[in-house]
Each structure stands twice: as structure tokens, then as C-alpha cells.
Design a protein around this motif. Structure first.
Motif, PDB file in Angstrom:
ATOM      1  N   ILE A   1      54.915  50.283  44.002  1.00 51.86           N
ATOM      2  CA  ILE A   1      53.948  50.785  43.034  1.00 51.86           C
ATOM      3  C   ILE A   1      52.638  50.024  43.196  1.00 51.86           C
ATOM      4  O   ILE A   1      52.630  48.811  43.408  1.00 51.86           O
ATOM      5  CB  ILE A   1      54.472  50.628  41.587  1.00 51.86           C
ATOM      6  CG1 ILE A   1      55.773  51.421  41.406  1.00 51.86           C
ATOM      7  CG2 ILE A   1      53.432  51.085  40.575  1.00 51.86           C
ATOM      8  CD1 ILE A   1      56.456  51.182  40.080  1.00 51.86           C
ATOM      9  N   GLY A   2      51.538  50.746  43.084  1.00 48.40           N
ATOM     10  CA  GLY A   2      50.233  50.096  43.128  1.00 48.40           C
ATOM     11  C   GLY A   2      49.424  50.450  44.364  1.00 48.40           C
ATOM     12  O   GLY A   2      49.903  51.141  45.272  1.00 48.40           O
ATOM     13  N   THR A   3      48.188  49.953  44.398  1.00 48.09           N
ATOM     14  CA  THR A   3      47.274  50.279  45.494  1.00 48.09           C
ATOM     15  C   THR A   3      47.777  49.768  46.835  1.00 48.09           C
ATOM     16  O   THR A   3      47.747  50.482  47.840  1.00 48.09           O
ATOM     17  CB  THR A   3      45.877  49.689  45.200  1.00 48.09           C
ATOM     18  OG1 THR A   3      45.397  50.186  43.942  1.00 48.09           O
ATOM     19  CG2 THR A   3      44.889  50.080  46.284  1.00 48.09           C
ATOM     20  N   ALA A   4      48.256  48.522  46.881  1.00 51.39           N
ATOM     21  CA  ALA A   4      48.768  47.955  48.136  1.00 51.39           C
ATOM     22  C   ALA A   4      49.953  48.745  48.658  1.00 51.39           C
ATOM     23  O   ALA A   4      50.092  48.959  49.873  1.00 51.39           O
ATOM     24  CB  ALA A   4      49.152  46.497  47.937  1.00 51.39           C
ATOM     25  N   ALA A   5      50.813  49.196  47.745  1.00 56.26           N
ATOM     26  CA  ALA A   5      51.984  49.980  48.134  1.00 56.26           C
ATOM     27  C   ALA A   5      51.582  51.350  48.671  1.00 56.26           C
ATOM     28  O   ALA A   5      52.323  51.965  49.436  1.00 56.26           O
ATOM     29  CB  ALA A   5      52.926  50.150  46.949  1.00 56.26           C
ATOM     30  N   ALA A   6      50.420  51.832  48.277  1.00 57.25           N
ATOM     31  CA  ALA A   6      49.921  53.111  48.795  1.00 57.25           C
ATOM     32  C   ALA A   6      49.256  52.915  50.152  1.00 57.25           C
ATOM     33  O   ALA A   6      49.377  53.762  51.042  1.00 57.25           O
ATOM     34  CB  ALA A   6      48.935  53.728  47.812  1.00 57.25           C
ATOM     35  N   ILE A   7      48.554  51.788  50.324  1.00 58.92           N
ATOM     36  CA  ILE A   7      47.818  51.542  51.561  1.00 58.92           C
ATOM     37  C   ILE A   7      48.755  51.425  52.754  1.00 58.92           C
ATOM     38  O   ILE A   7      48.446  51.910  53.851  1.00 58.92           O
ATOM     39  CB  ILE A   7      46.939  50.277  51.427  1.00 58.92           C
ATOM     40  CG1 ILE A   7      45.786  50.547  50.453  1.00 58.92           C
ATOM     41  CG2 ILE A   7      46.396  49.837  52.777  1.00 58.92           C
ATOM     42  CD1 ILE A   7      44.956  49.319  50.130  1.00 58.92           C
ATOM     43  N   PHE A   8      49.912  50.788  52.579  1.00 60.52           N
ATOM     44  CA  PHE A   8      50.832  50.580  53.711  1.00 60.52           C
ATOM     45  C   PHE A   8      51.276  51.896  54.358  1.00 60.52           C
ATOM     46  O   PHE A   8      51.086  52.083  55.567  1.00 60.52           O
ATOM     47  CB  PHE A   8      52.043  49.747  53.279  1.00 60.52           C
ATOM     48  CG  PHE A   8      53.056  49.572  54.364  1.00 60.52           C
ATOM     49  CD1 PHE A   8      52.797  48.754  55.452  1.00 60.52           C
ATOM     50  CD2 PHE A   8      54.272  50.244  54.317  1.00 60.52           C
ATOM     51  CE1 PHE A   8      53.737  48.601  56.466  1.00 60.52           C
ATOM     52  CE2 PHE A   8      55.211  50.095  55.317  1.00 60.52           C
ATOM     53  CZ  PHE A   8      54.939  49.270  56.396  1.00 60.52           C
ATOM     54  N   PRO A   9      51.868  52.844  53.614  1.00 57.37           N
ATOM     55  CA  PRO A   9      52.250  54.110  54.266  1.00 57.37           C
ATOM     56  C   PRO A   9      51.036  54.909  54.738  1.00 57.37           C
ATOM     57  O   PRO A   9      51.134  55.656  55.718  1.00 57.37           O
ATOM     58  CB  PRO A   9      53.016  54.862  53.175  1.00 57.37           C
ATOM     59  CG  PRO A   9      52.634  54.212  51.902  1.00 57.37           C
ATOM     60  CD  PRO A   9      52.323  52.794  52.219  1.00 57.37           C
ATOM     61  N   MET A  10      49.891  54.755  54.061  1.00 61.77           N
ATOM     62  CA  MET A  10      48.668  55.418  54.516  1.00 61.77           C
ATOM     63  C   MET A  10      48.276  54.916  55.903  1.00 61.77           C
ATOM     64  O   MET A  10      47.886  55.693  56.775  1.00 61.77           O
ATOM     65  CB  MET A  10      47.527  55.185  53.526  1.00 61.77           C
ATOM     66  CG  MET A  10      47.638  55.997  52.246  1.00 61.77           C
ATOM     67  SD  MET A  10      46.368  55.563  51.009  1.00 61.77           S
ATOM     68  CE  MET A  10      44.878  56.115  51.857  1.00 61.77           C
ATOM     69  N   CYS A  11      48.394  53.601  56.118  1.00 64.60           N
ATOM     70  CA  CYS A  11      48.062  53.015  57.422  1.00 64.60           C
ATOM     71  C   CYS A  11      49.008  53.513  58.511  1.00 64.60           C
ATOM     72  O   CYS A  11      48.577  53.786  59.638  1.00 64.60           O
ATOM     73  CB  CYS A  11      48.106  51.490  57.349  1.00 64.60           C
ATOM     74  SG  CYS A  11      46.739  50.742  56.440  1.00 64.60           S
ATOM     75  N   VAL A  12      50.295  53.612  58.165  1.00 67.34           N
ATOM     76  CA  VAL A  12      51.284  54.092  59.142  1.00 67.34           C
ATOM     77  C   VAL A  12      50.970  55.530  59.539  1.00 67.34           C
ATOM     78  O   VAL A  12      50.905  55.871  60.736  1.00 67.34           O
ATOM     79  CB  VAL A  12      52.711  53.990  58.572  1.00 67.34           C
ATOM     80  CG1 VAL A  12      53.711  54.616  59.544  1.00 67.34           C
ATOM     81  CG2 VAL A  12      53.076  52.546  58.291  1.00 67.34           C
ATOM     82  N   MET A  13      50.760  56.395  58.544  1.00 64.88           N
ATOM     83  CA  MET A  13      50.459  57.792  58.834  1.00 64.88           C
ATOM     84  C   MET A  13      49.139  57.931  59.580  1.00 64.88           C
ATOM     85  O   MET A  13      49.011  58.721  60.527  1.00 64.88           O
ATOM     86  CB  MET A  13      50.421  58.590  57.525  1.00 64.88           C
ATOM     87  CG  MET A  13      50.096  60.068  57.700  1.00 64.88           C
ATOM     88  SD  MET A  13      51.322  60.970  58.691  1.00 64.88           S
ATOM     89  CE  MET A  13      52.608  61.255  57.465  1.00 64.88           C
ATOM     90  N   CYS A  14      48.150  57.143  59.175  1.00 63.31           N
ATOM     91  CA  CYS A  14      46.837  57.186  59.816  1.00 63.31           C
ATOM     92  C   CYS A  14      46.931  56.770  61.283  1.00 63.31           C
ATOM     93  O   CYS A  14      46.254  57.345  62.146  1.00 63.31           O
ATOM     94  CB  CYS A  14      45.865  56.276  59.068  1.00 63.31           C
ATOM     95  SG  CYS A  14      44.191  56.248  59.758  1.00 63.31           S
ATOM     96  N   THR A  15      47.768  55.794  61.579  1.00 65.67           N
ATOM     97  CA  THR A  15      47.939  55.322  62.962  1.00 65.67           C
ATOM     98  C   THR A  15      48.424  56.454  63.858  1.00 65.67           C
ATOM     99  O   THR A  15      47.862  56.685  64.946  1.00 65.67           O
ATOM    100  CB  THR A  15      48.940  54.154  63.016  1.00 65.67           C
ATOM    101  OG1 THR A  15      48.406  53.043  62.287  1.00 65.67           O
ATOM    102  CG2 THR A  15      49.209  53.731  64.454  1.00 65.67           C
ATOM    103  N   PHE A  16      49.428  57.176  63.422  1.00 61.54           N
ATOM    104  CA  PHE A  16      49.983  58.253  64.243  1.00 61.54           C
ATOM    105  C   PHE A  16      49.037  59.450  64.328  1.00 61.54           C
ATOM    106  O   PHE A  16      48.927  60.076  65.384  1.00 61.54           O
ATOM    107  CB  PHE A  16      51.347  58.672  63.702  1.00 61.54           C
ATOM    108  CG  PHE A  16      52.434  57.686  64.024  1.00 61.54           C
ATOM    109  CD1 PHE A  16      53.059  57.709  65.252  1.00 61.54           C
ATOM    110  CD2 PHE A  16      52.807  56.713  63.110  1.00 61.54           C
ATOM    111  CE1 PHE A  16      54.062  56.798  65.574  1.00 61.54           C
ATOM    112  CE2 PHE A  16      53.791  55.786  63.413  1.00 61.54           C
ATOM    113  CZ  PHE A  16      54.420  55.819  64.645  1.00 61.54           C
ATOM    114  N   ALA A  17      48.351  59.752  63.223  1.00 62.26           N
ATOM    115  CA  ALA A  17      47.384  60.855  63.247  1.00 62.26           C
ATOM    116  C   ALA A  17      46.214  60.527  64.170  1.00 62.26           C
ATOM    117  O   ALA A  17      45.755  61.372  64.950  1.00 62.26           O
ATOM    118  CB  ALA A  17      46.883  61.144  61.832  1.00 62.26           C
ATOM    119  N   THR A  18      45.737  59.280  64.098  1.00 64.59           N
ATOM    120  CA  THR A  18      44.616  58.856  64.935  1.00 64.59           C
ATOM    121  C   THR A  18      44.984  58.879  66.408  1.00 64.59           C
ATOM    122  O   THR A  18      44.176  59.280  67.258  1.00 64.59           O
ATOM    123  CB  THR A  18      44.167  57.434  64.549  1.00 64.59           C
ATOM    124  OG1 THR A  18      43.851  57.389  63.160  1.00 64.59           O
ATOM    125  CG2 THR A  18      42.936  57.007  65.340  1.00 64.59           C
TER     126      THR A  18
END
Length: 226
Positions: A96-113
Motif C-alpha cells: 500500500i502507498g506510493t512506493a508500493a505503486a512505483i515498484f510494479p510501475m517500474c517493472v511494467m515500464c521496463t518491459f514496455a520500454t
């Protein structure tokens, strides 16, 4: 007497929450773009380089990475958030929280990029790469001085496109208490039937996208003229 949208919105209370939400959105988006963008660039170069006939051809590595990208990239982010929850808890310590959102966002962003990078490196003239090889340039030198510079303009436009996707992911982060404009629009707009609040968040997101796209277009145009 009907209650208007304007009278229902207490902006003396909502304004600080709006500013906080904008700050949270920018934090999530830019941290994700920096981390996921850099890792995705590296992964994209590896995908390109291991393709048959390229710099460091390796069919096994390419097929494994290509499979991972094809599996992860199409997953809707809201489902990806839920699926990544155990990993997020292990890495961040909470789901829960902003940090918990950033982690999966970074993972998804890495593969999309990575896929965007690969697709924009493929059209680079192989003749220039072979010429650099003939001059004795190392693989890393070719990537740094030939491959990336030649694809820089389309890569900048690709990252601007990626910004929209990351902004969309940040809007979904509200479901796990990540905050941001998405949470602001849902909690104080949609759930309270206040369209003024909802559309305020929408307009801010549109402005952010237009600014980033405009800057990216200007930079890409200037690079193409060189």
C-alpha cells in the motif's frame, strides 16, 4: 433549489489535496520513467543486439527475453498490480502507498520500454554499424556512438508516448493507496458525484501530456534537421 457543481466543490479543502495529488502523480511518473526508462533502454538494446544477424547474436537469449516481454507487456496494469503484490511486499515491505505503486510501475515500464527501444533500433542503417566494426570499434562503442545517436529522435518520441502509458498507470495506483490524480478524481469526484473535481483531474492530465509531447516533438524535430 438545485445544488450546482460549483457550490458542491469546496475548493478551500480540495485545493491542497489537488496539489498533493499532482505532486504524487509527478513523483510516480518521473521515478518510473527514470528507472524503468533506463532499464528498458538496456533491455531493448540487448533485445536488438541478440536478434539474428545483429551485434551479439544469441538466439536463445533473444527468444527468452522476447517471450518475457510478450507475456508481461499485454497484462492490464490493474491486474499486474494484484499479481505483483507478493513481490512488492518482499521488496518494498508493503503493498500500500506510493512506493508500493512505483515498484510494479517500474517493472511494467521496463518491459514496455524495451520493446519500443528495440523497434526504433531495427531501422538503423546496418551499413553504418558495419563501417564502425571495420574501423575496429567495440560493441559498446558502436552502441554509444552509432546505434543510439542514429535512433535518438524516434526514441525521444517513443519515450513521450511512454509517458502517457506511465501516467495512465499512475492513475490506477489509487486502488492500492498510491495517491495521485487518479485517486483524487475517484475519491473526491466520481464517488461523490462531483464532475467538477473529476474533470479538473482530467484536464491536468491532458495538459501534462500536451506539454511533454510538445517538448518531445520540438527536440525530435531539431535532431532530425541536424
Amino acid at each position: 433549489m438545485m445544488v450546482t457543481l460549483a457550490s458542491r466543490s469546496d475548493w478551500s479543502v480540495l485545493r491542497p489535496l489537488l496539489f498533493q495529488s499532482v505532486a504524487q502523480t509527478l513523483q510516480m511518473v518521473f521515478i518510473t520513467l527514470i528507472i524503468g526508462g533506463v532499464l528498458g533502454l538496456v533491455l531493448g538494446v540487448v533485445l536488438y543486439g541478440t536478434r539474428p544477424g545483429n551485434l551479439f547474436e544469441n538466439r536463445v537469449v533473444y527468444r527468452v527475453l522476447d517471450f518475457l516481454v510478450n507475456v508481461i507487456r499485454p497484462i492490464p496494469f490493474i491486474i499486474f498490480l494484484a499479481a505483483m503484490q507478493p513481490v512488492t511486499v518482499s521488496v518494498i515491505g508493503t503493498s500500500i502507498g506510493t512506493a508500493a505503486a512505483i515498484f510494479p510501475m517500474c517493472v511494467m515500464c521496463t518491459f514496455a520500454t524495451s520493446r519500443l527501444v528495440e523497434q526504433n533500433l531495427v531501422p538503423v542503417d546496418h551499413g553504418m554499424i558495419e563501417a564502425a566494426r571495420a574501423m575496429g570499434a567495440s560493441t559498446f562503442t558502436i552502441i554509444r556512438t552509432v546505434l543510439i545517436p542514429e535512433a535518438l529522435a524516434p526514441l525521444i518520441l517513443a519515450y513521450a508516448f511512454l509517458f502517457v502509458g506511465v501516467l495512465d498507470m499512475s492513475a490506477m495506483a489509487g486502488y492500492i493507496g498510491g495517491g495521485g490524480l487518479g485517486n483524487f478524481a475517484i475519491a473526491y469526484g466520481y464517488q461523490k458525484f462531483d464532475q467538477a473535481v473529476t474533470w479538473t483531474a482530467v484536464v491536468i492530465m491532458i495538459v501534462l501530456v500536451q506539454v511533454v509531447q510538445g517538448v518531445a516533438n520540438a527536440i525530435a524535430k531539431r535532431l532530425l534537421r541536424r
